[in-house]
Design a protein around this motif. Structure first.
Motif, PDB file in Angstrom:
ATOM      1  N   ALA A   1       0.820  -1.219   0.000  1.00 19.18           N
ATOM      2  CA  ALA A   1       0.000   0.000   0.000  1.00 19.18           C
ATOM      3  C   ALA A   1       0.851   1.265   0.000  1.00 19.18           C
ATOM      4  O   ALA A   1       0.429   2.298  -0.530  1.00 19.18           O
ATOM      5  N   ILE A   2       2.041   1.203   0.585  1.00 19.50           N
ATOM      6  CA  ILE A   2       2.908   2.385   0.612  1.00 19.50           C
ATOM      7  C   ILE A   2       3.259   2.832  -0.809  1.00 19.50           C
ATOM      8  O   ILE A   2       3.331   4.027  -1.101  1.00 19.50           O
ATOM      9  N   GLY A   3       3.453   1.864  -1.716  1.00 17.13           N
ATOM     10  CA  GLY A   3       3.737   2.216  -3.101  1.00 17.13           C
ATOM     11  C   GLY A   3       2.594   2.987  -3.735  1.00 17.13           C
ATOM     12  O   GLY A   3       2.807   3.984  -4.445  1.00 17.13           O
ATOM     13  N   TYR A   4       1.374   2.540  -3.486  1.00 12.34           N
ATOM     14  CA  TYR A   4       0.204   3.258  -4.020  1.00 12.34           C
ATOM     15  C   TYR A   4       0.126   4.670  -3.459  1.00 12.34           C
ATOM     16  O   TYR A   4      -0.083   5.644  -4.179  1.00 12.34           O
ATOM     17  N   THR A   5       0.262   4.774  -2.148  1.00 10.38           N
ATOM     18  CA  THR A   5       0.013   6.060  -1.495  1.00 10.38           C
ATOM     19  C   THR A   5       1.116   7.073  -1.788  1.00 10.38           C
ATOM     20  O   THR A   5       0.845   8.269  -1.897  1.00 10.38           O
ATOM     21  N   MET A   6       2.362   6.630  -1.962  1.00 11.87           N
ATOM     22  CA  MET A   6       3.443   7.571  -2.274  1.00 11.87           C
ATOM     23  C   MET A   6       3.284   8.125  -3.684  1.00 11.87           C
ATOM     24  O   MET A   6       3.466   9.329  -3.909  1.00 11.87           O
ATOM     25  N   VAL A   7       2.953   7.255  -4.635  1.00  8.48           N
ATOM     26  CA  VAL A   7       2.761   7.721  -6.009  1.00  8.48           C
ATOM     27  C   VAL A   7       1.585   8.686  -6.078  1.00  8.48           C
ATOM     28  O   VAL A   7       1.670   9.750  -6.696  1.00  8.48           O
ATOM     29  N   TYR A   8       0.489   8.327  -5.419  1.00  8.98           N
ATOM     30  CA  TYR A   8      -0.679   9.207  -5.448  1.00  8.98           C
ATOM     31  C   TYR A   8      -0.382  10.528  -4.732  1.00  8.98           C
ATOM     32  O   TYR A   8      -0.808  11.587  -5.171  1.00  8.98           O
ATOM     33  N   GLY A   9       0.352  10.449  -3.630  1.00  9.96           N
ATOM     34  CA  GLY A   9       0.638  11.656  -2.869  1.00  9.96           C
ATOM     35  C   GLY A   9       1.467  12.663  -3.639  1.00  9.96           C
ATOM     36  O   GLY A   9       1.373  13.866  -3.390  1.00  9.96           O
ATOM     37  N   ALA A  53      12.416  16.467  -0.161  1.00 12.10           N
ATOM     38  CA  ALA A  53      12.015  16.767  -1.539  1.00 12.10           C
ATOM     39  C   ALA A  53      10.693  16.075  -1.882  1.00 12.10           C
ATOM     40  O   ALA A  53       9.839  16.668  -2.559  1.00 12.10           O
ATOM     41  N   CYS A  54      10.524  14.854  -1.416  1.00 15.20           N
ATOM     42  CA  CYS A  54       9.255  14.137  -1.641  1.00 15.20           C
ATOM     43  C   CYS A  54       8.092  14.874  -0.983  1.00 15.20           C
ATOM     44  O   CYS A  54       7.020  15.017  -1.578  1.00 15.20           O
ATOM     45  N   ARG A  55       8.312  15.354   0.236  1.00 17.09           N
ATOM     46  CA  ARG A  55       7.247  16.080   0.930  1.00 17.09           C
ATOM     47  C   ARG A  55       6.936  17.398   0.236  1.00 17.09           C
ATOM     48  O   ARG A  55       5.787  17.831   0.150  1.00 17.09           O
ATOM     49  N   ALA A  56       7.974  18.055  -0.283  1.00 19.04           N
ATOM     50  CA  ALA A  56       7.760  19.314  -0.995  1.00 19.04           C
ATOM     51  C   ALA A  56       6.958  19.087  -2.277  1.00 19.04           C
ATOM     52  O   ALA A  56       6.029  19.849  -2.590  1.00 19.04           O
ATOM     53  N   CYS A  57       7.300  18.034  -3.018  1.00 19.10           N
ATOM     54  CA  CYS A  57       6.565  17.712  -4.249  1.00 19.10           C
ATOM     55  C   CYS A  57       5.126  17.332  -3.945  1.00 19.10           C
ATOM     56  O   CYS A  57       4.209  17.633  -4.723  1.00 19.10           O
ATOM     57  N   SER A  58       4.929  16.663  -2.828  1.00 13.85           N
ATOM     58  CA  SER A  58       3.575  16.280  -2.435  1.00 13.85           C
ATOM     59  C   SER A  58       2.726  17.499  -2.118  1.00 13.85           C
ATOM     60  O   SER A  58       1.530  17.538  -2.419  1.00 13.85           O
ATOM     61  N   ILE A  99      -5.551   7.743   1.299  1.00 13.40           N
ATOM     62  CA  ILE A  99      -4.629   7.703   0.165  1.00 13.40           C
ATOM     63  C   ILE A  99      -3.769   8.970   0.151  1.00 13.40           C
ATOM     64  O   ILE A  99      -4.267  10.083   0.296  1.00 13.40           O
ATOM     65  N   GLY A 100      -2.478   8.786   0.024  1.00 14.29           N
ATOM     66  CA  GLY A 100      -1.542   9.899   0.085  1.00 14.29           C
ATOM     67  C   GLY A 100      -0.853  10.021   1.424  1.00 14.29           C
ATOM     68  O   GLY A 100       0.107  10.775   1.558  1.00 14.29           O
ATOM     69  N   SER A 101      -1.306   9.279   2.429  1.00 11.22           N
ATOM     70  CA  SER A 101      -0.713   9.330   3.765  1.00 11.22           C
ATOM     71  C   SER A 101       0.057   8.041   4.024  1.00 11.22           C
ATOM     72  O   SER A 101      -0.522   6.952   3.978  1.00 11.22           O
ATOM     73  N   ILE A 102       1.367   8.155   4.273  1.00  8.69           N
ATOM     74  CA  ILE A 102       2.168   6.958   4.544  1.00  8.69           C
ATOM     75  C   ILE A 102       1.746   6.287   5.852  1.00  8.69           C
ATOM     76  O   ILE A 102       1.551   5.072   5.886  1.00  8.69           O
TER      77      ILE A 102
END
Length: 309
Positions: free
Chosen positions: A26-34, A184-189, A252-255
């Motif tokens: 599920a982490i893969g789904y939520t990171m991509v969506y986020g 950087a991931c959090r900034a892009c999100s 969705i979007g929350s790790i």
């Protein structure tokens, strides 16, 4: 009545194991969506490919060669994680990056097509029948409750799954919170355009997200294959749908939501299979999802997006 408590503990342990696998996927789904706001429906097949790569690695090393268990298991995990990460990168470059600026439905269809392609790709290479996986980890932790005839049995392979998932979740949380790429991931999100204006290589961050999600799914694939002792090209579809359900359930979007949703879905499914007719376990799991979406559409830990005008 004396057997009810040990049976409950047994199902609790089984549910935590299953939920750990759902959480890793599920982490893969939520990171991509986020980050890009899209669902990677090929992610379940990435999980399946990771399991097959682990099996091929174990076969190449040789179970009867006399190598220590940590060496064989560690080698299988390392090779699977590395190769599956490349598959994750390839999915992003082929199915998503060329279509990122188009209508949102187009990448979704592309991901479904990639899922079908990967499933048939494995069927051509390994066949469509179930393949047995050699037993690397045998034995179990056993408890006996006084006054009960029911023994609590937790195989070591399932203990490894839970411990590995816990360690990976802690490491991922720290990485996202304190590392440069995590920031950087959090900034892009938060705002992809602003992150790009501030000098963040957003293409690199998106590729990294696909790779990291694939690597976590690969760990889950190898460990669950060793636990259940068999593989087929179709395990990715079912696991992917369940993990997507877990991601939506947690938000969705929350790790942290993906972690919570995976564990909760695993527990619900396991207890439903234990105390209800087995065919109702999926009904109960998806009924829980419907209830959550009815009363909290953003999921358990999801946040409502506020659009400023």
């Amino acid at each position: 009545m004396s057997d009810l408590f040990p049976q409950f503990i047994q199902q609790l342990a089984n549910g935590l194991t299953l939920g750990s696998i759902y959480a890793l996927i599920a982490i893969g789904y939520t990171m991509v969506y986020g980050i890009i706001g899209m669902i990677n429906f090929a992610h379940g097949e990435i999980y399946m490919i990771g399991a097959y790569i682990g099996l091929v690695t174990i076969t190449a090393i040789g179970v009867t060669a006399g190598y220590p268990l940590p060496l064989v298991l560690g080698g299988a995990l390392l090779v699977s994680v590395a190769v599956t990460g490349l598959y994750g990168y390839a999915v992003e470059r082929v199915a998503y990056r060329p279509l990122r600026g188009g209508p949102r439905l187009v990448p979704l269809i592309s991901a479904i097509g990639m899922s079908i392609f990967l499933q048939n790709y494995i069927q051509i290479g390994h066949g469509s029948r179930d393949i047995s996986v050699p037993t690397l980890v045998s034995g179990a932790v056993e408890f006996q409750v006084s006054g009960s005839f029911f023994d609590i049995t937790i195989p070591y392979s399932r203990v490894i799954i839970f411990v590995a998932t816990f360690v990976l979740m802690v490491a991922l949380t720290l990485f996202i919170a304190y590392s440069r790429m995590g920031r950087a991931c959090r900034a892009c999100s938060e705002d992809m355009r602003m992150a790009n204006l501030l000098g963040i290589d957003t293409n690199r961050v998106i590729s990294f997200t696909f790779i990291l999600g694939a690597m976590l799914a690969a760990v889950g694939g190898v460990l669950i294959a060793l636990a259940i002792g068999k593989l087929s090209p179709f395990i990715g579809f079912i696991a992917g749908i369940k993990a997507f359900t877990a991601a939506v359930l947690g938000g969705i979007g929350s790790i942290p939501g993906a972690m919570l949703g995976g564990i909760l879905l695993g527990l619900v499914e396991t207890f439903a299979a234990a105390y209800l007719p087995a065919e109702y376990k999926d009904v109960v799991a998806f009924a829980l999802l419907i209830l959550i979406l009815l009363f909290r559409p953003t999921g358990l830990l999801g946040k409502t997006n506020v659009e400023k005008v």
